[in-house]
Scaffold this motif. Structure first.
Motif, PDB file in Angstrom:
ATOM      1  N   LEU A 147      -1.684  -4.929 -57.177  1.00  0.00           N
ATOM      2  CA  LEU A 147      -1.554  -4.874 -55.722  1.00  0.00           C
ATOM      3  C   LEU A 147      -0.856  -3.576 -55.345  1.00  0.00           C
ATOM      4  O   LEU A 147       0.308  -3.370 -55.693  1.00  0.00           O
ATOM      5  N   GLY A 148      -1.576  -2.687 -54.635  1.00  0.00           N
ATOM      6  CA  GLY A 148      -0.986  -1.442 -54.148  1.00  0.00           C
ATOM      7  C   GLY A 148      -0.584  -1.583 -52.694  1.00  0.00           C
ATOM      8  O   GLY A 148      -0.490  -2.696 -52.165  1.00  0.00           O
ATOM      9  N   ARG A 149      -0.380  -0.443 -52.046  1.00  0.00           N
ATOM     10  CA  ARG A 149       0.061  -0.468 -50.647  1.00  0.00           C
ATOM     11  C   ARG A 149      -1.082  -0.586 -49.660  1.00  0.00           C
ATOM     12  O   ARG A 149      -0.874  -0.572 -48.447  1.00  0.00           O
ATOM     13  N   GLY A 150      -2.299  -0.619 -50.167  1.00  0.00           N
ATOM     14  CA  GLY A 150      -3.436  -0.896 -49.303  1.00  0.00           C
ATOM     15  C   GLY A 150      -4.125   0.332 -48.746  1.00  0.00           C
ATOM     16  O   GLY A 150      -4.966   0.232 -47.865  1.00  0.00           O
ATOM     17  N   ALA A 151      -3.792   1.503 -49.275  1.00  0.00           N
ATOM     18  CA  ALA A 151      -4.458   2.721 -48.806  1.00  0.00           C
ATOM     19  C   ALA A 151      -5.676   3.052 -49.669  1.00  0.00           C
ATOM     20  O   ALA A 151      -6.528   3.839 -49.272  1.00  0.00           O
ATOM     21  N   GLY A 152      -5.747   2.468 -50.875  1.00  0.00           N
ATOM     22  CA  GLY A 152      -6.900   2.686 -51.746  1.00  0.00           C
ATOM     23  C   GLY A 152      -6.873   3.996 -52.513  1.00  0.00           C
ATOM     24  O   GLY A 152      -7.823   4.304 -53.235  1.00  0.00           O
ATOM     25  N   PHE A 153      -5.789   4.770 -52.421  1.00  0.00           N
ATOM     26  CA  PHE A 153      -5.755   6.069 -53.106  1.00  0.00           C
ATOM     27  C   PHE A 153      -5.908   5.905 -54.614  1.00  0.00           C
ATOM     28  O   PHE A 153      -6.650   6.639 -55.260  1.00  0.00           O
ATOM     29  N   TYR A 154      -5.174   4.961 -55.178  1.00  0.00           N
ATOM     30  CA  TYR A 154      -5.222   4.815 -56.644  1.00  0.00           C
ATOM     31  C   TYR A 154      -6.528   4.200 -57.108  1.00  0.00           C
ATOM     32  O   TYR A 154      -7.061   4.580 -58.154  1.00  0.00           O
ATOM     33  N   ASP A 155      -7.079   3.259 -56.355  1.00  0.00           N
ATOM     34  CA  ASP A 155      -8.370   2.707 -56.774  1.00  0.00           C
ATOM     35  C   ASP A 155      -9.422   3.808 -56.832  1.00  0.00           C
ATOM     36  O   ASP A 155     -10.258   3.846 -57.734  1.00  0.00           O
ATOM     37  N   ARG A 156      -9.379   4.732 -55.878  1.00  0.00           N
ATOM     38  CA  ARG A 156     -10.349   5.845 -55.887  1.00  0.00           C
ATOM     39  C   ARG A 156     -10.074   6.817 -57.035  1.00  0.00           C
ATOM     40  O   ARG A 156     -10.983   7.414 -57.590  1.00  0.00           O
ATOM     41  N   SER A 157      -8.794   7.004 -57.363  1.00  0.00           N
ATOM     42  CA  SER A 157      -8.415   8.014 -58.357  1.00  0.00           C
ATOM     43  C   SER A 157      -8.645   7.533 -59.787  1.00  0.00           C
ATOM     44  O   SER A 157      -9.067   8.314 -60.647  1.00  0.00           O
ATOM     45  N   LEU A 158      -8.355   6.257 -60.053  1.00  0.00           N
ATOM     46  CA  LEU A 158      -8.451   5.760 -61.427  1.00  0.00           C
ATOM     47  C   LEU A 158      -9.892   5.801 -61.936  1.00  0.00           C
ATOM     48  O   LEU A 158     -10.136   5.874 -63.143  1.00  0.00           O
ATOM     49  N   HIS A 185     -13.492  -3.662 -55.972  1.00  0.00           N
ATOM     50  CA  HIS A 185     -13.135  -2.250 -56.154  1.00  0.00           C
ATOM     51  C   HIS A 185     -11.790  -2.078 -56.865  1.00  0.00           C
ATOM     52  O   HIS A 185     -11.417  -0.961 -57.205  1.00  0.00           O
ATOM     53  N   ASP A 186     -11.061  -3.154 -57.048  1.00  0.00           N
ATOM     54  CA  ASP A 186      -9.738  -3.034 -57.683  1.00  0.00           C
ATOM     55  C   ASP A 186      -9.890  -2.666 -59.156  1.00  0.00           C
ATOM     56  O   ASP A 186     -10.542  -3.383 -59.913  1.00  0.00           O
ATOM     57  N   VAL A 187      -9.281  -1.555 -59.542  1.00  0.00           N
ATOM     58  CA  VAL A 187      -9.339  -1.114 -60.927  1.00  0.00           C
ATOM     59  C   VAL A 187      -8.197  -1.790 -61.687  1.00  0.00           C
ATOM     60  O   VAL A 187      -7.044  -1.751 -61.254  1.00  0.00           O
ATOM     61  N   ARG A 188      -8.520  -2.425 -62.811  1.00  0.00           N
ATOM     62  CA  ARG A 188      -7.482  -3.146 -63.566  1.00  0.00           C
ATOM     63  C   ARG A 188      -6.619  -2.202 -64.390  1.00  0.00           C
ATOM     64  O   ARG A 188      -7.096  -1.185 -64.873  1.00  0.00           O
ATOM     65  N   VAL A 189      -5.368  -2.577 -64.522  1.00  0.00           N
ATOM     66  CA  VAL A 189      -4.447  -1.800 -65.350  1.00  0.00           C
ATOM     67  C   VAL A 189      -4.257  -2.517 -66.683  1.00  0.00           C
ATOM     68  O   VAL A 189      -4.520  -3.717 -66.805  1.00  0.00           O
ATOM     69  N   HIS A 190      -3.825  -1.741 -67.689  1.00  0.00           N
ATOM     70  CA  HIS A 190      -3.760  -2.265 -69.055  1.00  0.00           C
ATOM     71  C   HIS A 190      -2.380  -2.771 -69.462  1.00  0.00           C
ATOM     72  O   HIS A 190      -2.264  -3.621 -70.343  1.00  0.00           O
ATOM     73  N   ARG A 191      -1.357  -2.192 -68.853  1.00  0.00           N
ATOM     74  CA  ARG A 191       0.013  -2.567 -69.219  1.00  0.00           C
ATOM     75  C   ARG A 191       0.849  -2.693 -67.952  1.00  0.00           C
ATOM     76  O   ARG A 191       0.594  -2.004 -66.965  1.00  0.00           O
ATOM     77  N   ALA A 192       1.862  -3.538 -68.034  1.00  0.00           N
ATOM     78  CA  ALA A 192       2.947  -3.520 -67.047  1.00  0.00           C
ATOM     79  C   ALA A 192       4.160  -2.938 -67.762  1.00  0.00           C
ATOM     80  O   ALA A 192       4.435  -3.287 -68.909  1.00  0.00           O
ATOM     81  N   LEU A 193       4.857  -2.023 -67.095  1.00  0.00           N
ATOM     82  CA  LEU A 193       6.147  -1.541 -67.600  1.00  0.00           C
ATOM     83  C   LEU A 193       7.217  -2.216 -66.761  1.00  0.00           C
ATOM     84  O   LEU A 193       7.265  -2.042 -65.540  1.00  0.00           O
TER      85      LEU A 193
END
Ligand SMILES: Nc1nc2c(c(=O)[nH]1)N(C=O)[C@@H](CNc1ccc(C(=O)N[C@@H](CCC(=O)O)C(=O)O)cc1)CN2
Ligand SMILES: Nc1ncnc2c1ncn2[C@@H]1O[C@H](COP(=O)(O)OP(=O)(O)OP(=O)(O)O)[C@@H](O)[C@H]1O
Length: 205
Positions: A147-158, A185-193
């Motif tokens: 869950l990001g801030r809802g601007a979609g910047f990271y989904d587009r970048s990843l 469109h949500d790109v999944r992440v592999h790890r949580a830090l």
């Protein structure tokens, strides 16, 4: 009155409800806890770089009540990584990138004054050089939905990253939850830090 907490929001609540609940919980984090967590997060970082020779890593400068600090970026540099930081584009588009060369090179950016690198711009495709991409998140679930801030910047970048790049969402312990609402469109992440449990592997892997 009860303050909404991530733990008691049901899995089918929409993203805005989740964002509100986590922002409220984050605003209750003390300065002392913030510092302790930032130190714990930075301490877990070198393990991520094991076996990588002078890797390129995409980071970000935390702001507000986000977990972690600039110190995490310095740990990456000290471990031999070339660290890239995002520059917010003028329109909805992928993030651009420039190198982090120390705190003196940072200047306030267009979004909430988030610090950005002032050096040469490497363009949006520079994320394609990264072996590891740190991703800001309000929350992440055990399957890797973020869950990001809802601007979609990271989904587009990843989408522009290498297929073998490791995506790492940085969250507090209780922001790693069982299930978040996710869209196609949500790109999944592999790890949580996380501060308490270090690096946590998400999804099937
Ligand atoms: N530290 C950090 N850097 C980052 C991000 C981030 O989330 N954290 N970004 C991640 O994409 C990009 C910047 N995008 C941002 C998008 C929205 C907001 C923001 O403050 N949004 C408000 C809500 C605004 C509204 O609803 O109108 C908020 O969250 O309170 C900040 C940064 C690139 N750099
Ligand atoms: N790959 C994409 N191409 C075009 N638009 C996209 C893409 N990914 C997301 N969007 C749009 O961006 C907006 C925000 O998406 P979402 O709510 O998933 O953001 P988020 O994941 O919370 O934010 P971010 O990715 O910035 O951290 C939505 O309107 C969505 O349609």
């Amino acid at each position: 009155m009860n303050t909404p907490q991530p733990d008691n929001v049901t899995g089918d609540a929409d993203k805005r409800t989740w964002r509100r609940a986590i922002s409220t919980a984050r605003s209750a984090v003390s300065a002392q806890q913030q510092v302790a967590e930032a130190n714990a997060l930075a301490a877990a970082v070198p393990g991520l770089l094991d076996g990588l020779q002078s890797p390129t890593v995409c980071g970000y400068v935390p702001f507000g009540a986000e977990p972690a600090s600039i110190g995490l970026l310095d740990v990456l540099r000290d471990a031999g990584a070339q660290v890239l930081l995002p520059i917010v584009p003028e329109e909805p588009a992928p993030l651009e990138w420039a190198e982090y060369t120390g705190t003196a090179s940072l200047v306030p950016g267009r979004y909430r004054g988030i610090l950005e690198p002032g050096g040469p711009r490497l363009g949006a495709a520079a994320i394609g050089d990264a072996a590891v991409v740190f991703v800001p998140a309000l929350s992440v679930d055990r399957q890797g939905a973020r869950l990001g801030r809802g601007a979609g910047f990271y989904d587009r970048s990843l989408m522009l990253a290498r297929s073998d790049a490791l995506f790492v969402a940085v969250v507090r312990d209780d922001e790693l939850v069982d299930r978040l609402p996710a869209e196609s469109h949500d790109v999944r992440v592999h790890r949580a830090l996380t501060p308490g449990n270090g690096l946590v592997t998400l999804g099937a892997a």
